[in-house]
Every structure is written in structure tokens, then in C-alpha cells.
Motif scaffolding. Structure first.
Motif, PDB file in Angstrom:
ATOM      1  N   SER A 224       0.809  -1.225   0.000  1.00  0.00           N
ATOM      2  CA  SER A 224       0.000   0.000   0.000  1.00  0.00           C
ATOM      3  C   SER A 224       0.838   1.268   0.000  1.00  0.00           C
ATOM      4  O   SER A 224       0.290   2.374  -0.094  1.00  0.00           O
ATOM      5  CB  SER A 224      -0.928   0.011   1.224  1.00  0.00           C
ATOM      6  N   PHE A 225       2.157   1.164   0.070  1.00  0.00           N
ATOM      7  CA  PHE A 225       3.002   2.333   0.267  1.00  0.00           C
ATOM      8  C   PHE A 225       3.279   3.070  -1.035  1.00  0.00           C
ATOM      9  O   PHE A 225       3.544   2.462  -2.072  1.00  0.00           O
ATOM     10  CB  PHE A 225       4.327   1.925   0.925  1.00  0.00           C
ATOM     11  N   THR A 226       3.231   4.396  -0.937  1.00  0.00           N
ATOM     12  CA  THR A 226       3.637   5.234  -2.058  1.00  0.00           C
ATOM     13  C   THR A 226       5.159   5.239  -2.155  1.00  0.00           C
ATOM     14  O   THR A 226       5.865   4.849  -1.224  1.00  0.00           O
ATOM     15  CB  THR A 226       3.144   6.671  -1.873  1.00  0.00           C
ATOM     16  N   GLU A 227       5.675   5.737  -3.276  1.00  0.00           N
ATOM     17  CA  GLU A 227       7.126   5.786  -3.433  1.00  0.00           C
ATOM     18  C   GLU A 227       7.749   6.724  -2.406  1.00  0.00           C
ATOM     19  O   GLU A 227       8.840   6.457  -1.882  1.00  0.00           O
ATOM     20  CB  GLU A 227       7.501   6.236  -4.839  1.00  0.00           C
ATOM     21  N   ARG A 228       7.081   7.808  -2.054  1.00  0.00           N
ATOM     22  CA  ARG A 228       7.618   8.711  -1.030  1.00  0.00           C
ATOM     23  C   ARG A 228       7.677   8.004   0.324  1.00  0.00           C
ATOM     24  O   ARG A 228       8.658   8.138   1.060  1.00  0.00           O
ATOM     25  CB  ARG A 228       6.769   9.976  -0.924  1.00  0.00           C
ATOM     26  N   GLU A 229       6.623   7.275   0.662  1.00  0.00           N
ATOM     27  CA  GLU A 229       6.631   6.550   1.924  1.00  0.00           C
ATOM     28  C   GLU A 229       7.732   5.499   1.957  1.00  0.00           C
ATOM     29  O   GLU A 229       8.372   5.272   2.989  1.00  0.00           O
ATOM     30  CB  GLU A 229       5.268   5.895   2.162  1.00  0.00           C
ATOM     31  N   ARG A 230       7.976   4.892   0.819  1.00  0.00           N
ATOM     32  CA  ARG A 230       9.059   3.910   0.756  1.00  0.00           C
ATOM     33  C   ARG A 230      10.405   4.584   0.991  1.00  0.00           C
ATOM     34  O   ARG A 230      11.280   4.028   1.670  1.00  0.00           O
ATOM     35  CB  ARG A 230       9.049   3.191  -0.599  1.00  0.00           C
TER      36      ARG A 230
END
Length: 450
Positions: A224-230
Motif C-alpha cells: 500500500s506504500f507510495t514511493e515517497r513513503e518507501r
């Protein structure tokens, strides 16, 4: 000669500055140590998480040997036991609940400390007094536990260092020759909550959630993670590695030139590879390829630099005993790395990594969850109940493109080793070692249990 074994929890090979093509300069203190030692670029763990990896580190046997990893059988000889029989003094200190005395890890130690609870210097005797006189659920123990947890953060601010570092430093500074010190750092283990200075050094983006909340969600819902969250999660992990290196640097200042120093990780860490964050049981390289560094004592012959020969955690105990002048037990599977450290050639050895536990019951033996990998620097086979997959690590180092039916002479030796290991494994039914409420809570805090 003194010996220091420093193990660092959940530390990826990619995040050691002294390894080839590092992800950043996150371990400057350990990189300085490496300048006087030997870096093994192909170090491999035999298990993907602490309970599966440490039997090999300490007993030079495979995780599923001698009844498995739920408790270390008396048939396994810890390196501390072999040293004790030769007249050495051993000090062990850790904060990981998987390494408790009840699992068999304290054998052979003169002083063995679990500092995960009541862990500040000077409080261990008080904790032992309470445990000796009151049960874990007794009101007196509960009250003391509450007071300790309430005071823990400001007290740590005063002492400055984690208890494991302080105890290990004291042991090294006070030690005579023939002393073995092992310490295990929990950083950079999840939930990745390093001090602000390390987050700023890495450039971790600001987030609304706390780091612990974000990382916990990443462990359960990585898809569910966005690239920014990653990027945030990866940054928090890198900052946690910097924190571990800072602690290691403080410890290394207490190490004299006459001390043999071995540094490695018990296992690695997944950062969204193969659909996971953390180290749930699988045998891909982000979990089993680990940093591995040896700094020999002064006067010992040394060929400083890097060695690309594949080496294994089962080689650690034989190496320690070789430098100590102590014969290795006949049960040991590994070999001393001293010849390679002194510049001689060693042949690559196949590495077996294995686990038989589920994500929901970590540390418990589950025959239906058996996974076995056989690795060389060029190739890997992974067996699961779904079949066998191969990976050409030269063209696919990230192990993203499985070969469904790897056959041919390039795979014959790996196939034979896998067949032999599968035939040798016997997983007995077990109710497991009972975990008290304190251990359960600590495993939950580390993300192992719901």
C-alpha cells in the motif's frame, strides 16, 4: 589475546560502508576498523532472522541440526563452552528476547546479561533479586517494572549509551588475556526509531505518522506504500544503521590492538524486496547476505583488504577457537578463516540457509513451512513446499527472475547439496519453549508477534 564478537541485528550487506557498492557512508566507524582487517564480501547467514541464525554463529551447526532452533541442544557446543573448558572467561550481553538464557545461549559464560528489560548498568542485580523472590505477575515485580519503564528514557539520556555497550566496554577494559566478549546491538532492527541527528544526516523526509507507526504499517501492508513513503522507510532504516555504527564506535574505543575483533550481522533486512519489509521467513539475499569483517590481533599475520570467497556463519566459532589455540569440537561444521585472513586461498563452500517457521509463529518449528536454500556467489536454489526455484545471481543479483526448473551441469552440485540436506533434516514435534509475558511483550515491540 582478547576476542570481541560484535553482532548487529537486521543489518543488510548493502548498508555497510566497507562492502562493495554500499548504499551510503552509513558505517564510518566500522569502515575505519576494516582498514586494519579483512572484509569478506560474500558472507552468508544460515537463517533469515535471529532465532534461526544464531545457532550457527555460536555452535557452527545448521539451524535445523540437533532438533532445531527452539532450544540449543546439549549436543551443540557453544564457542563459549569450548573456551570455558580451555580456561577462558566469557561475557555476553544482548537485548534480544530470542537470545535468552532459557533457550540455551548462556552456557559457558562467566557473565551473561539480557539487558532488554531493567537493562541499565547497575540495575541487573535488582532485576535478578526481584525474579528470584517474586513471579513476573506478582504486584511487587509489576510495580518495579512500571517504575523502570517510566524512568527509562530520562535515565538513558543521563547514561548516554545503551546498556549493552556500557557492559561490553567495561568487560573489555577490565579483561585480562583469554577473555571473550560478545555483544549484540538491536539497532537497526525495526521499528527504525533513530535519534533526530541521524534522520537529518540521511535526509529523511518529514511524515505525519511517527516512525514506529509508519514502519509497523510497512511490515503489514508494504504493497500500500507510495514511493515517497518507501523513501521514508528506507531513510529511517539507513539512519538506524548510522545509530548502530555510532554505538559500535564507542565500543571500539575500548578495544586494544591485541584483541581479535569479528563483526557481522545475524541476518539482513528486506526493504520492499519480494513484497516485504522486515525479515519474515524467506531465504532471498536481502535477508541472508550479511556484512562480515575480521580485524586480527596485533602481531598476527594479516593480508588486509577484501576476500571474495564465500564464507559462512558456521565459520565464526572455528575462527575464534583457532586464534585462541583451542581445538574445535567434532560437531562443528565450519572451518577457520584464519588462512584466508593471512592471505592464503580458500575454496568457496556451498552455503545452506534454512528455516521451518511461519510468519505468525516465529521461532516455532513448523515442518510444513520448511524452506532450504543452497547458495554460491553465482547461483542459488530455494526449496519451498511450492517447489524449487533457481536464481542466476550474476545476471539477477536481486533474485527477481526465478528459473522454474534449473537443470544442467551448472546446477548439479547445488541440486545434490539440496537433496542431501532435505534428506538429513528431521523436524521433531515440539511444544516449544514457554515464553513468559515479558518475552511476549518484547517480541511484540520488535514486530515479531501481533
Amino acid at each position: 589475546m582478547k576476542t570481541l564478537l560484535l553482532t548487529i541485528d537486521a543489518w543488510r550487506a548493502s548498508h555497510a560502508s566497507f562492502m562493495p557498492d554500499p548504499a551510503g557512508d552509513h558505517t564510518p566507524n566500522l569502515a575505519r576498523l576494516a582498514e586494519d582487517g579483512v572484509v569478506f564480501t560474500e558472507g552468508v547467514s544460515h537463517g533469515p532472522a535471529t532465532p534461526y541464525a544464531f545457532p550457527s554463529v555460536f555452535t557452527s551447526t545448521l539451524p535445523l541440526d540437533h532438533g532445531g532452533y527452539e532450544h540449543l541442544s546439549e549436543d551443540r557446543t557453544l564457542v563459549s563452552e569450548a573456551l570455558d573448558r580451555a580456561g577462558w572467561r566469557s561475557v555476553g550481553v544482548h537485548a534480544n528476547p530470542w537470545l535468552g538464557e532459557k533457550y540455551g545461549y548462556a552456557r559457558g559464560y562467566t557473565d551473561y546479561r539480557d539487558v532488554g528489560e531493567f537493562g541499565l548498568p547497575g540495575l541487573e542485580r535488582g532485576r535478578q533479586f526481584l525474579l528470584n523472590n517474586f513471579s513476573l505477575d506478582h504486584p511487587v515485580y509489576r510495580a518495579a517494572q512500571y517504575v523502570y519503564r517510566y524512568a527509562q528514557k530520562p535515565l538513558r539520556t543521563v547514561t548516554g549509551d545503551a546498556a549493552e555497550i556500557e557492559i561490553a566496554r567495561e568487560a573489555l577494559e577490565d579483561a585480562d588475556d583469554d577473555t571473550f566478549v560478545w555483544t549484540h546491538l538491536l539497532e537497526p532492527h525495526a521499528p527504525y526509531t533513530p535519534p533526530k541527528r541521524h534522520r537529518e544526516a540521511v535526509g529523511v523526509p518529514e511524515i505525519e505518522d511517527s516512525p514506529a507507526q509508519l514502519v509497523t504499517r510497512a511490515q503489514h501492508e508494504p504493497e500500500s506504500f507510495t514511493e515517497r513513503e518507501r523513501r521514508v522507510v528506507r531513510g529511517l532504516y539507513a539512519a538506524s544503521v548510522r545509530h548502530a555504527d555510532e554505538k559500535a564506535g564507542k565500543l571500539l574505543r575500548s578495544v586494544d590492538d591485541d584483541t581479535l575483533v569479528i563483526v557481522t550481522a545475524d541476518h539482513g533486512e528486506a526493504l520492499f524486496e519480494h513484497g516485504q519489509v522486515g525479515h519474515e521467513p524467506n531465504l532471498h539475499d536481502e535477508l541472508v547476505h550479511v556484512p562480515f569483517l575480521v580485524r586480527p590481533p596485533a602481531g598476527a599475520e594479516t593480508s588486509i583488504g577484501t576476500v571474495d570467497t564465500q564464507v559462512r556463519h558456521i565459520d565464526i566459532a572455528p575462527t575464534i577457537l583457532d586464534y585462541a589455540g583451542v581445538d574445535a569440537p567434532t560437531s562443528y561444521r565450519g572451518r577457520s578463516l584464519r588462512p584466508a585472513i593471512e592471505g592464503d586461498d580458500l575454496d568457496d563452500e556451498l552455503v545452506i540457509s534454512e528455516v521451518a517457521s511461519t510468519p505468525t509463529e516465529p521461532g516455532r518449528l513448523a515442518p510444513d513451512a520448511l524452506q532450504v536454500a543452497v547458495r554460491t556467489p553465482e547461483r542459488k536454489l530455494i526449496y519451498t513446499n511450492d517447489g524449487i526455484e533457481g536464481f542466476d545471481r550474476r545476471d539477477d543479483p536481486g533474485e527477481r527472475d526465478p528459473i522454474a526448473d534449473p537443470t544442467g551441469e551448472d546446477w548439479d552440485a547445488l541440486r545434490a547439496a539440496l537433496d542431501d540436506r532435505l534428506a538429513a533434516i528431521e523436524i521433531a514435534d515440539s511444544d516449544g519453549v514457554e515464553r513468559d509475558e515479558d518475552v511476549q511483550k518484547r517480541l511484540q515491540d520488535l514486530g515479531y508477534l501481533e
